[in-house]
Design an enzyme around this catalytic site. Structure first.
Site, PDB file in Angstrom:
ATOM      1  N   SER A 553     -31.856  -3.059   1.092  1.00  0.00           N
ATOM      2  CA  SER A 553     -32.636  -2.294   1.766  1.00  0.00           C
ATOM      3  C   SER A 553     -33.292  -1.764   0.299  1.00  0.00           C
ATOM      4  O   SER A 553     -32.121  -1.656  -0.614  1.00  0.00           O
ATOM      5  CB  SER A 553     -32.195  -1.444   2.639  1.00  0.00           C
ATOM      6  OG  SER A 553     -33.017   0.251   2.231  1.00  0.00           O
ATOM      7  N   TYR A 566     -26.121   5.171   5.490  1.00  0.00           N
ATOM      8  CA  TYR A 566     -27.103   4.334   6.124  1.00  0.00           C
ATOM      9  C   TYR A 566     -27.430   3.215   4.729  1.00  0.00           C
ATOM     10  O   TYR A 566     -27.644   2.088   4.265  1.00  0.00           O
ATOM     11  CB  TYR A 566     -28.628   3.879   6.384  1.00  0.00           C
ATOM     12  CG  TYR A 566     -29.665   3.372   6.420  1.00  0.00           C
ATOM     13  CD1 TYR A 566     -29.462   2.361   7.507  1.00  0.00           C
ATOM     14  CD2 TYR A 566     -30.692   3.095   5.610  1.00  0.00           C
ATOM     15  CE1 TYR A 566     -30.337   1.282   7.314  1.00  0.00           C
ATOM     16  CE2 TYR A 566     -31.741   2.294   5.469  1.00  0.00           C
ATOM     17  CZ  TYR A 566     -31.286   1.151   6.129  1.00  0.00           C
ATOM     18  OH  TYR A 566     -32.670   0.360   6.395  1.00  0.00           O
TER      19      TYR A 566
HETATM   20  N1  LIG Z   1     -37.596  -1.559   8.796  1.00  0.00           N
HETATM   21  C1  LIG Z   1     -37.942  -1.250   7.796  1.00  0.00           C
HETATM   22  O1  LIG Z   1     -38.128  -1.062   6.392  1.00  0.00           O
HETATM   23  C2  LIG Z   1     -36.446  -1.541   6.683  1.00  0.00           C
HETATM   24  C3  LIG Z   1     -35.916  -1.445   5.534  1.00  0.00           C
HETATM   25  C4  LIG Z   1     -35.689  -1.702   4.965  1.00  0.00           C
HETATM   26  C5  LIG Z   1     -34.505  -3.046   4.894  1.00  0.00           C
HETATM   27  N2  LIG Z   1     -34.245  -2.701   6.727  1.00  0.00           N
HETATM   28  C6  LIG Z   1     -32.899  -3.726   7.127  1.00  0.00           C
HETATM   29  O2  LIG Z   1     -34.384  -4.954   7.501  1.00  0.00           O
HETATM   30  C7  LIG Z   1     -32.838  -5.046   9.599  1.00  0.00           C
HETATM   31  C8  LIG Z   1     -33.911  -5.196  10.249  1.00  0.00           C
HETATM   32  O3  LIG Z   1     -35.211  -4.600  10.960  1.00  0.00           O
HETATM   33  P1  LIG Z   1     -36.463  -4.079  11.361  1.00  0.00           P
HETATM   34  O4  LIG Z   1     -36.761  -2.747  10.756  1.00  0.00           O
HETATM   35  O5  LIG Z   1     -36.167  -5.109  11.420  1.00  0.00           O
HETATM   36  O6  LIG Z   1     -35.950  -3.328  12.777  1.00  0.00           O
HETATM   37  P2  LIG Z   1     -35.828  -3.762  14.335  1.00  0.00           P
HETATM   38  O7  LIG Z   1     -35.110  -2.313  14.773  1.00  0.00           O
HETATM   39  O8  LIG Z   1     -36.754  -3.834  14.389  1.00  0.00           O
HETATM   40  O9  LIG Z   1     -34.280  -5.000  14.333  1.00  0.00           O
HETATM   41  C9  LIG Z   1     -33.331  -4.816  14.045  1.00  0.00           C
HETATM   42  C10 LIG Z   1     -32.627  -5.894  15.019  1.00  0.00           C
HETATM   43  O10 LIG Z   1     -31.135  -6.084  14.961  1.00  0.00           O
HETATM   44  C11 LIG Z   1     -30.681  -5.701  16.124  1.00  0.00           C
HETATM   45  N3  LIG Z   1     -29.232  -4.999  15.908  1.00  0.00           N
HETATM   46  C12 LIG Z   1     -28.752  -3.659  15.726  1.00  0.00           C
HETATM   47  N4  LIG Z   1     -27.179  -4.681  16.097  1.00  0.00           N
HETATM   48  C13 LIG Z   1     -26.436  -5.425  16.074  1.00  0.00           C
HETATM   49  C14 LIG Z   1     -25.422  -6.347  16.393  1.00  0.00           C
HETATM   50  N5  LIG Z   1     -24.674  -5.017  16.409  1.00  0.00           N
HETATM   51  N6  LIG Z   1     -25.390  -6.924  16.474  1.00  0.00           N
HETATM   52  C15 LIG Z   1     -26.301  -7.934  16.918  1.00  0.00           C
HETATM   53  N7  LIG Z   1     -27.761  -7.303  16.019  1.00  0.00           N
HETATM   54  C16 LIG Z   1     -28.168  -6.183  16.452  1.00  0.00           C
HETATM   55  C17 LIG Z   1     -30.938  -4.668  17.194  1.00  0.00           C
HETATM   56  O11 LIG Z   1     -31.021  -5.260  18.456  1.00  0.00           O
HETATM   57  C18 LIG Z   1     -33.047  -5.373  16.391  1.00  0.00           C
HETATM   58  O12 LIG Z   1     -33.236  -6.351  17.338  1.00  0.00           O
HETATM   59  C19 LIG Z   1     -31.631  -4.059   8.915  1.00  0.00           C
HETATM   60  O13 LIG Z   1     -31.383  -4.670   8.691  1.00  0.00           O
HETATM   61  C20 LIG Z   1     -32.626  -3.176   8.704  1.00  0.00           C
HETATM   62  O14 LIG Z   1     -32.457  -2.435   7.901  1.00  0.00           O
HETATM   63  C21 LIG Z   1     -35.354  -2.086   7.386  1.00  0.00           C
END
Ligand SMILES: NC(=O)c1ccc[n+]([C@@H]2O[C@H](COP(=O)([O-])OP(=O)(O)OC[C@H]3O[C@@H](n4cnc5c(N)ncnc54)[C@H](O)[C@@H]3O)[C@@H](O)[C@H]2O)c1
Ligand SMILES: [Zn+2]
Length: 676
Positions: A553, A566
């Site tokens: 991130s 986080y």
């Molecule tokens: N959305 C953003 O702006 C953003 C920015 C920076 C980083 N990220 C990172 O991108 C990744 C995906 O985020 P997203 O926005 O698509 O979120 P999202 O919630 O849509 O997807 C995350 C998925 O991870 C799964 N998950 C959570 N805990 C878990 C576990 N213990 N085991 C297996 N699966 C698990 C959830 O069920 C979910 O389906 C994350 O690591 C997040 O930190 C997202």
């Protein structure tokens, strides 16, 4: 119904039952009249299943349509068996219009035989008779004068002439058994041809059933019985990376695992090493299975370590044997050797691994070996199994026409043969990533907490040859191991792992509980450590390189308010990228990261409260958060899940083959998070 529609219906019925023919094996035809658009007169045509495709799903577009007068006129210019291959090109000059598929090598048999409807099939029961040492006598005994024995001859124009002659000389016959190969049946009507085909297939099967010796594969081998299901799956998963590495020494392959009763029973009996060594016989079979499989010669309870050591020794001799086979038969006109690795690997007590350049091909190779086992059981039950000569197998495997077919195959997609595993892929960035990797040719494993959601996301991408969904909590070491075991059993191995699972709680330091801290560190910091560890053990054993990508991130670098747990977990992930890049480079494994920011659309994280909190922190409405983030960026663009997916593809695609330890920001430009 038109003649063609009738033929399609018969083909689909025959192809729907695996007892009648192996996948994509065999072909059918019908002759009839249609109006010639050039003259307005009737013209006699031959509709015949063209090259490629499967009878069970044949459509009109899969038929080649030829003018019968021109096709039969080829007899007068046929230069003899030495040059029979030239006739395949000549078929193109017999085509009626441009519709339909390319005529296959078996077109001559269909066109020259004087019967309105012809079926050529590869039924296990028929091939069992065709590969029995005394197949000719058996054919007489089983079918009397209704079915004629035709000694092995390579498919082609001469075989067509031979069968046409048999049909002319023995008017009472309804078909023939083609030595080493399959059956052909005919009839004046479509129903009659179908009835004759089924009669030959079922009569052969019933005869085998009634007359077969009790143990066609010999007595049970002490110590070779199937392991209980759980044990054999565990052992199969432990051996899979080694076996895939062996099968991929010359070119990367996708794998399929089959531990069906048929396979386990074959491996549990005394005759299996001898029969496996004889190899498959029907051309369709050995083109997909190679002339013979690699068989581990250890009992079911051999340890994983001993099995690995022995498999590696056997792989060396398999490759030598294959080179010798090539050298024995190749001449200066032969195509170059196509890889010396086995396509079928048999492990007693455990099952069969089969390989191909994509999952469907790998799965079908396994199906064909099951066909071959059925054939061997039938043949040994009545007589002894006597497949066609090795030199004939070579002629087919390295046939110029076969080579031309391979050359016509479309260039593979950039991630073809690669198996990707994406955690947290039921939603948001992970789902977009899985979709993109699949679109680029990878097989994908979608892992997430909720099985139904993971399976639904997989089903959106494709069938189980393309994507499978698994439940796994990445913070649980046993669950992570089970996830990798399931992944390697689904596709043979793993090449490309994306640590994407995550969750986010926006809280100030004073509000953040110990549980908040632990949860985020468990899923992201520890979770990706566990996933990378399990991934590395597969990747190292496969010896095929690999990629690990972390979805870290912007917050791994940028320090903002209400983000301590986080942001710290993300910083931990980011440093794992560098540490693992340094450690795994010697194995050809690249480790890179992506720093997204502000991906609101499709993100469960944003929908689940984090978005509301962030909106509150920034003093904007939640539904405007995406736009707000866009305005903060240098490019003023909103970041979508697909933008992150694109970056994952680039990092593990062919162009960044020399890059490891890198973080790529995908945030539309946030100066405060520039890497330095
Ligand atoms: N959305 C953003 O702006 C953003 C920015 C920076 C980083 N990220 C990172 O991108 C990744 C995906 O985020 P997203 O926005 O698509 O979120 P999202 O919630 O849509 O997807 C995350 C998925 O991870 C799964 N998950 C959570 N805990 C878990 C576990 N213990 N085991 C297996 N699966 C698990 C959830 O069920 C979910 O389906 C994350 O690591 C997040 O930190 C997202
Ligand atoms: Zn055939």
């Amino acid at each position: 119904m038109t003649t063609a529609e009738d033929l399609i219906a018969r083909s689909n019925r025959l192809g729907a039952d695996p007892k009648n023919t192996n996948y994509a094996g065999g072909n059918t035809s019908a002759k009839g009249t249609a109006t010639d658009p050039v003259t307005g007169q009737d013209v006699e045509l031959l509709w015949v299943k063209g090259s490629g495709g499967d009878l069970g799903t044949l459509k009109e577009s899969g038929l080649a349509v030829l003018r019968l007068d021109r096709m039969r006129a080829l007899v007068d210019v046929y230069p003899g068996v030495e040059r029979e291959d030239e006739m395949v090109a000549a078929f193109d000059y017999c085509l009626h219009g441009k519709v339909g598929a390319a005529p296959s090598i078996d077109t001559a048999m269909h066109g020259l035989v004087d019967a309105k409807h012809v079926d050529h099939l590869h039924p296990d029961s028929g091939i069992a008779i065709a590969t029995a040492a005394d197949g000719e006598n058996l054919t007489k005994e089983i079918f009397g004068d209704q079915v004629v024995w035709v000694p092995w001859r390579r498919p082609g124009f001469q075989l067509g002439l031979d069968i046409a002659e048999i049909k002319a000389k023995t008017p009472q016959a309804v078909g023939c058994v083609l030595g080493g190969h399959g059956i052909t049946a005919w009839g004046d009507t479509s129903e009659e041809a179908e009835k004759n085909s089924l009669w030959i297939i079922d009569t052969a099967a019933a005869y085998i059933e009634e007359h077969s010796k009790a143990e066609p594969f010999g007595p049970a081998l002490e110590g070779y019985a199937a392991l209980p299901e759980e044990d054999r799956r565990t052992k199969a998963a432990a051996l899979a990376p080694t076996i895939r590495g062996i099968a991929s020494a010359d070119q990367p392959m996708v794998g399929h695992f089959n531990d069906s009763e048929v396979v386990l029973d074959f491996l549990a009996h005394e005759a299996h090493p001898r029969l496996a060594e004889l190899g498959t016989s029907c051309p369709d079979h050995f083109l997909r299975t190679k002339v013979k499989p690699l068989v581990l010669d250890l009992p079911a309870d051999a340890s994983v370590e001993d099995s690995i050591t022995r498999l590696k020794e056997l792989a060396v001799s398999y490759r030598e044997d294959y080179q010798n086979y090539y050298d024995r038969h190749a001449d200066q006109n032969s195509p170059a050797i196509r890889g010396k690795d086995p396509l079928i690997v048999l492990v007693p007590g455990v099952g069969m691994f089969s390989f191909g350049r994509n999952k469907q091909t790998a799965r079908v190779a396994g199906e064909f070996y099951v066909n071959a086992i059925n054939v061997m059981r039938g043949a040994e039950g009545l007589s002894t199994y006597a497949p066609i000569d090795e030199s004939e197998k070579f002629r087919i495997e390295y046939w110029a026409l076969e080579e031309a077919k391979l050359q016509r195959m479309p260039a593979p997609k950039p991630l073809a043969t690669r198996v990707a595993l994406v955690t947290g892929a039921a939603s948001g960035i992970g789902k977009a990533t899985a979709k993109r990797l699949a679109a680029e040719g990878a097989c994908v494993v979608i892992a997430d907490l909720d099985l139904a959601k993971a399976q639904a996301a997989a089903a959106e991408i494709g069938n189980s040859d393309v994507a499978v969904g698994l439940a796994a909590d990445v913070s649980d070491e046993a669950a992570v191991q089970a996830m990798f075991d399931a992944a390697v059993l689904a596709f043979g191995g793993v090449d490309l792992v994306v640590n994407n699972a995550g969750l986010s709680l926006s809280k100030s330091l004073l509000e953040t509980t110990e549980r908040d801290w632990d949860l985020q560190h468990d899923v992201m910091a520890k979770g990706s450590f566990l996933v990378s560890k399990a991934a590395a053990s597969v990747l190292i054993e496969q010896e095929m390189g690999g990629d690990i990508v972390y979805i870290s991130s912007k917050n791994s670098l940028f320090a903002g308010p209400n983000n301590v747990a986080y942001g710290a977990a993300k910083a931990d992930q980011a440093h794992q990228v560098r540490l693992l890049a340094a450690e795994l480079g010697e194995h050809g494994i690249k480790v890179n990261g992506i720093n997204p920011d502000g991906v609101v659309q499709g993100s469960g994280i944003f929908a689940g409260g984090w978005g509301a909190k962030r909106a509150e922190v920034y003093g904007v409405k939640e539904e405007e958060l995406g736009k707000f983030y866009a305005q903060r960026t240098l490019l003023k663009r909103e970041v979508l899940p697909e933008n992150i997916a694109n970056a994952v593809f680039v990092l593990c695609g062919p162009d960044l083959s020399h890059t490891t330890g890198l973080h790529v920001p995908v945030d539309a430009g946030v100066a405060a998070a520039f890497l330095r």
